[in-house]
Write a protein that holds these residues in place. Structure first.
Motif, PDB file in Angstrom:
ATOM      1  N   PRO A 151      42.057  47.986  37.412  1.00  0.00           N
ATOM      2  CA  PRO A 151      40.371  47.338  37.167  1.00  0.00           C
ATOM      3  C   PRO A 151      39.448  48.434  38.551  1.00  0.00           C
ATOM      4  CG  PRO A 151      42.025  46.298  38.157  1.00  0.00           C
ATOM      5  CD  PRO A 151      42.114  46.939  38.162  1.00  0.00           C
ATOM      6  N   SER A 152      38.225  48.196  37.352  1.00  0.00           N
ATOM      7  CA  SER A 152      36.537  48.731  38.400  1.00  0.00           C
ATOM      8  C   SER A 152      37.159  50.476  38.532  1.00  0.00           C
ATOM      9  CB  SER A 152      36.507  47.654  39.411  1.00  0.00           C
ATOM     10  OG  SER A 152      35.791  48.523  40.324  1.00  0.00           O
ATOM     11  N   TYR A 163      23.587  33.774  35.182  1.00  0.00           N
ATOM     12  CA  TYR A 163      24.743  32.923  34.402  1.00  0.00           C
ATOM     13  C   TYR A 163      24.917  31.943  35.514  1.00  0.00           C
ATOM     14  CZ  TYR A 163      24.697  36.238  31.539  1.00  0.00           C
ATOM     15  OH  TYR A 163      24.284  37.000  30.281  1.00  0.00           O
ATOM     16  N   TRP A 194      29.776  34.314  32.497  1.00  0.00           N
ATOM     17  CA  TRP A 194      30.663  34.925  33.709  1.00  0.00           C
ATOM     18  C   TRP A 194      30.031  36.642  33.764  1.00  0.00           C
ATOM     19  CZ3 TRP A 194      31.419  38.964  30.097  1.00  0.00           C
ATOM     20  CH2 TRP A 194      32.036  38.812  28.953  1.00  0.00           C
ATOM     21  N   VAL A 195      30.678  36.761  35.271  1.00  0.00           N
ATOM     22  CA  VAL A 195      30.309  38.391  35.454  1.00  0.00           C
ATOM     23  C   VAL A 195      31.230  39.281  35.749  1.00  0.00           C
ATOM     24  CG1 VAL A 195      27.474  37.184  35.912  1.00  0.00           C
ATOM     25  CG2 VAL A 195      29.912  37.638  37.494  1.00  0.00           C
ATOM     26  N   TYR A 196      31.388  40.532  35.990  1.00  0.00           N
ATOM     27  CA  TYR A 196      32.695  41.246  36.626  1.00  0.00           C
ATOM     28  C   TYR A 196      31.561  41.927  37.823  1.00  0.00           C
ATOM     29  CZ  TYR A 196      35.042  41.783  32.333  1.00  0.00           C
ATOM     30  OH  TYR A 196      35.871  41.320  30.984  1.00  0.00           O
ATOM     31  N   VAL A 197      32.991  41.819  38.530  1.00  0.00           N
ATOM     32  CA  VAL A 197      33.000  42.567  40.363  1.00  0.00           C
ATOM     33  C   VAL A 197      33.146  43.618  40.592  1.00  0.00           C
ATOM     34  CG1 VAL A 197      32.347  41.705  42.585  1.00  0.00           C
ATOM     35  CG2 VAL A 197      32.246  40.347  41.087  1.00  0.00           C
ATOM     36  N   LEU A 198      32.490  44.355  40.355  1.00  0.00           N
ATOM     37  CA  LEU A 198      33.441  46.077  40.766  1.00  0.00           C
ATOM     38  C   LEU A 198      32.494  46.900  41.837  1.00  0.00           C
ATOM     39  CD1 LEU A 198      30.906  47.699  37.005  1.00  0.00           C
ATOM     40  CD2 LEU A 198      33.260  46.251  37.493  1.00  0.00           C
ATOM     41  N   TYR A 249      27.882  42.886  37.600  1.00  0.00           N
ATOM     42  CA  TYR A 249      27.823  43.548  36.217  1.00  0.00           C
ATOM     43  C   TYR A 249      27.269  42.524  35.287  1.00  0.00           C
ATOM     44  CZ  TYR A 249      28.483  46.243  32.621  1.00  0.00           C
ATOM     45  OH  TYR A 249      28.801  46.484  31.373  1.00  0.00           O
ATOM     46  N   LEU A 250      26.114  42.560  35.199  1.00  0.00           N
ATOM     47  CA  LEU A 250      26.018  41.508  33.706  1.00  0.00           C
ATOM     48  C   LEU A 250      26.119  42.089  32.726  1.00  0.00           C
ATOM     49  CD1 LEU A 250      23.980  40.557  36.734  1.00  0.00           C
ATOM     50  CD2 LEU A 250      23.467  38.267  35.500  1.00  0.00           C
ATOM     51  N   GLY A 266      37.001  44.314  40.021  1.00  0.00           N
ATOM     52  CA  GLY A 266      36.593  44.372  38.136  1.00  0.00           C
ATOM     53  C   GLY A 266      37.627  43.091  37.592  1.00  0.00           C
ATOM     54  N   SER A 267      38.026  42.564  38.158  1.00  0.00           N
ATOM     55  CA  SER A 267      37.894  40.918  37.900  1.00  0.00           C
ATOM     56  C   SER A 267      36.747  40.120  37.403  1.00  0.00           C
ATOM     57  CB  SER A 267      38.636  39.976  38.834  1.00  0.00           C
ATOM     58  OG  SER A 267      38.379  40.331  40.341  1.00  0.00           O
ATOM     59  N   LYS A 268      37.208  39.231  36.598  1.00  0.00           N
ATOM     60  CA  LYS A 268      35.989  38.680  35.985  1.00  0.00           C
ATOM     61  C   LYS A 268      35.530  37.217  36.752  1.00  0.00           C
ATOM     62  CE  LYS A 268      35.689  38.224  30.854  1.00  0.00           C
ATOM     63  NZ  LYS A 268      36.138  37.472  29.705  1.00  0.00           N
ATOM     64  N   MET A 305      22.424  44.999  36.896  1.00  0.00           N
ATOM     65  CA  MET A 305      23.357  44.807  37.756  1.00  0.00           C
ATOM     66  C   MET A 305      23.158  44.537  38.832  1.00  0.00           C
ATOM     67  SD  MET A 305      25.764  48.568  37.140  1.00  0.00           S
ATOM     68  CE  MET A 305      24.928  49.070  35.505  1.00  0.00           C
TER      69      MET A 305
END
Lengths: 287, 514
Positions: free
Chosen positions: B422-423, A40, A65-69, A19-20, A55-57, A25
């Motif tokens: 999270p998520s 990035y 940085w990005v999030y991973v969903l 997730y950018l 869900g971490s950065k 995304m």
């Protein structure tokens, strides 16, 4: 991860969403030793993804940085590779409720297309339901089958490469619900009826044009379907923002030093999708 | 049809079933109870006379309220006349086209004539019917059918049907949530089997029931409830099998602060003293619904009940019956209303008959004792329930959050979102847009969420008939609004407002430029 089951940690072989931003995304197949390029910088799967919590950065090589969903059918819908025009979440949500999909339901679908709705159906009918999906385009059928395997939902779905208008769904008397998204649904209505349980069930047809709807409704009535209802659902996305309304200058006045007033409000997009398709629902009575 | 009775038996209406009555577009939920009358669309009948019939059947209401299954071919009357006019240039409105008077019609009805026969009479006695166009004739018959048809269809309840029923009958009870909005919520929250979902609703249990239906008895649902007890009349209407209820937990929202602060003592029998939160975040303090009953002692809860629940209960229970109210509510209501406790009364009379010396005093003591004992058992049960729900919440690893209530959503969201992994997706429904704007802003300040979207849907239904296809009615604005999003790991190094350009900050200078 799976489309039908949450997990906490990212594992080798998962399909995750990087997730950018809301408009940016990308789906990523997590693989030991693999790398993914983003604006990035690079993400190294072995060190940056595997074993981390969803869900971490994740900090990329350039410091961004990005999030991973965790994958969901809704995220897949906005990220999947298009092979056809697809159904979006607003229509999917309506279809799911109006077809009364729930765990254990057996569903027939045609065409499979890009699999946007298929994944949502699978999510709703797991762990005990089944989806029979029919796609007459061989390459698309194969691609869909591949994706289902990759997403670890293949045990819940059977893909058939045949013409639903001619050959039907390949099953009879098993379905609780049937969904049609094909150019001439009226030619498949009798097959839909045959595929359904004798106890009855629900059917939905998605068509962009009103002439298609009319023909479909006629066919549905001819085949003894009841409770016909045609509707259209559109999504409005409200953009939350602060606007500043300037105040006119009334001349010298110490008590009103303000020149503008801030207001938290929403705006609607200047243009929005005005039509996707008509959704026609009906009930097959018990036979 | 009768070739295999066993195969059909799950589809037959049974005594005690929760069913939905349907006529036209009107629905009503009732429970099938022996000899219990149902009033529906200005006619009364005995739903239990349909026991043994198949779900989805249409019935004629016979004298005495008996339901008789309608023959499938019966529905199309022989009313289609072959003659029809082409336009209405010669049709005059003199108010005399119908030769039958009101009284005549009443007499026909009194003779026990079938609805179709009455309609045929009306057609035959209408001097203008033959001059009407085919379409106008259809319309005329349709209108008369609606008026004189005394049929009812019995359906198995589902989220679709109940959502449409509540929206049509009692939108006020479900915060005017239109059924397509409920559909959006269930999908946006990715409700599916096997997950752990938090629900906070004051929609009569409709939202909770819909979530449970989508989970199919797999996973767990934790209902966060305000006031003295959870309202579940709508859940009853779904008629879930017993094992579904094993997956349903409840947690009073007044203990949320304590749970978040780690001061909730579920081992203690009397939680009031122990549950006072020592530290509450600033956010929670400005939150009226949770802040008010923070300590929430048992007594207070009971007191609060009559005001907060019965009113709602009465409304909710209307389609069913007072006795069908959720177990919890019944139990909780007992201590304040001794009359509703038959066991106690029985005991009372028994002891009164046996003891002769000072029966009154004896009786009173016994009653107090029994009551205390009962209360103890109930408290213990309640404590266990609270403990199990707290245990589910404590891991702060829930998979979904659905909020739809008449309360201000902002504090509820900010409080409950902390229990999510999270998520994971969350959805907040509100009848009004403004509180969701506040939620949006607060979440942006707090961080820990992405993909925030404030949306509503627009629903339009169509009449599709040969040469008569057009939109039916426009339903816009009255469906409510949804804020949805996905949780992510909360940033420790809190870069306040340094969020990536999700909010158009650039616009400010332009407009503001002086």
């Amino acid at each position: 991860m799976s489309f039908v089951e949450y997990s906490d940690l990212i594992q080798d072989g998962d399909v995750a969403i990087v997730y950018l931003g809301p408009e940016s995304m990308m789906p990523v197949k997590v693989k030991q030793g693999a790398q993914t390029q983003t604006r990035y910088g690079v993400i190294r799967h072995s060190s940056d993804l595997i074993g981390r919590r969803y869900g971490s950065k994740v900090t990329c090589s350039k410091g961004g940085w990005v999030y991973v969903l965790h994958m969901t059918p809704e995220l897949w819908t906005v990220n999947l590779p298009h092979r056809t025009q697809i159904l979006y979440t607003t229509d999917i949500a309506t279809i799911t409720m109006m077809l009364e999909l729930k765990p254990g339901a057996v569903v027939c679908e045609s065409g499979t297309g890009s699999g946007s709705l298929s994944h949502a159906i699978l999510r709703s009918i797991a762990p005990s339901g089944h989806l029979h999906t029919v796609e007459f385009h061989q390459q698309r059928a194969e691609k869909a089958e591949e994706e289902f395997k990759e997403h670890r939902v293949d045990r819940l779905v059977t893909v058939r490469n045949q013409d639903v208008c001619k050959d039907g769904f390949g099953v009879t008397g098993v379905a609780d619900a049937v969904f049609l998204d094909i150019p001439s649904p009226w030619e498949a209505v009798r097959h839909a009826k045959a595929a359904m349980k004798r106890q009855g069930g629900r059917v939905c047809s998605f068509s962009p044009c009103i002439e298609q709807v009319q023909k479909t409704c006629e066919a549905l009535v001819d085949q003894g379907f009841e409770e016909l209802s045609t509707l259209e659902v559109l999504l409005r996305v409200h953009d939350v923002r602060t606007v500043y309304l300037p105040l006119p200058d009334f001349g010298p006045d110490e008590t009103a030093p303000q020149t503008s007033v801030a207001l938290k409000t929403t705006t609607l997009p200047r243009e929005m999708p005005g039509h996707t398709g008509y959704l026609t629902f009906a009930t097959k009575p018990r036979t | 049809m009768a070739d295999n009775v066993d195969e059909d038996s799950p589809d037959r209406i049974k005594a005690g079933d929760y069913v939905v009555l349907k006529r036209g577009d009107i629905f009503k939920a009732v429970q099938i109870q022996p000899k219990k009358k149902a009033m529906f669309e200005k006619q009364w009948f005995l739903p239990d006379t349909a026991v043994g019939q198949l779900y989805g059947s249409t019935f004629d209401v016979a004298p005495g309220g008996i339901l008789q299954p309608r023959k499938p071919k019966d529905t199309e009357g022989s009313t289609d006349a072959n003659e029809a006019g082409t336009d209405n240039r010669h049709i005059l409105d003199d108010g005399k086209s119908q030769k039958l008077t009101r009284d005549d019609i009443e007499i026909l009805k009194g003779q026990g004539l079938k609805d179709q026969e009455i309609i045929q009479q009306l057609v035959d006695n209408s001097s203008t019917f033959r001059d009407k166009t085919k379409y106008a004739q259809d319309k005329y018959i349709k209108k008369k059918k609606k008026k004189y048809e005394n049929t009812v269809t019995i359906l198995r309840p589902s989220c679709r049907i109940l959502a449409m029923m509540y929206h049509g009958r009692e939108p006020g009870k479900i915060c005017h949530m239109r059924y397509d909005m409920l559909a959006q919520m269930l999908t946006l929250a990715n409700i599916h089997a096997g997950s752990k979902v938090l629900v906070f609703e004051t929609c009569a249990g409709l939202v909770l029931g819909s979530v449970m239906e989508r989970m199919g008895g797999y996973g767990s649902v934790i209902q966060m409830f305000p006031g003295g007890g959870p309202v579940r009349a709508g859940v009853e209407s779904f008629g879930f099998p017993a094992h579904f209820h094993d997956t349903l937990h409840e947690f009073p929202i007044c203990h949320v602060n304590a749970l978040l602060a780690g001061t909730l003592d579920t081992a203690c029998k009397d939680p009031p003293a122990a549950s006072k939160p020592s530290v509450a975040s600033a956010e929670e303090e400005q939150n009226p619904p949770t802040a008010e009953p923070t300590s929430c002692p048992e007594e207070l809860k009971m007191e609060a009940e009559p005001t907060s629940c019965p009113e709602e209960l009465k409304m909710e229970a209307e389609p069913t019956e007072p006795t069908s109210c959720p177990e919890e509510l019944k139990m909780e209501a007992e201590p304040t209303e001794p009359t509703s406790c038959p066991e106690e009364l029985k005991m009372e009379s028994k002891s009164g008959a046996e003891k002769i010396n000072d029966p009154e005093k004896e009786e009173r003591e016994k009653r107090i004792e029994a009551k205390a004992q009962e209360r103890k058992v109930k408290l213990e049960e309640k404590r266990k329930k609270l403990a199990s729900a707290a245990a589910l919440l404590e891991g702060r690893n829930a998979d979904g959050l659905v909020i739809a209530s008449r309360f201000h959503p902002c504090p509820v969201l900010l409080g409950l979102i902390q229990f999510l992994s999270p998520s994971r997706p969350f959805v907040v429904y509100s009848q009004y847009k403004e509180p969701l704007i506040e939620c949006f802003t607060k979440l942006k300040e707090r961080g820990g969420t992405v993909n925030l979207r404030l949306t509503d849907t627009w629903l339009r239904r169509y009449q599709v008939l040969p040469n008569r296809t057009h939109p039916l009615l426009l339903m816009s604005g009255a469906g409510g609004f949804i804020l949805s999003g996905t949780t992510v790991a909360v940033d420790d190094s809190k870069p306040a407002n340094s969020q990536r350009a999700e909010e158009p900050a650039a616009k400010r200078q332009k407009v503001d430029g002086r």
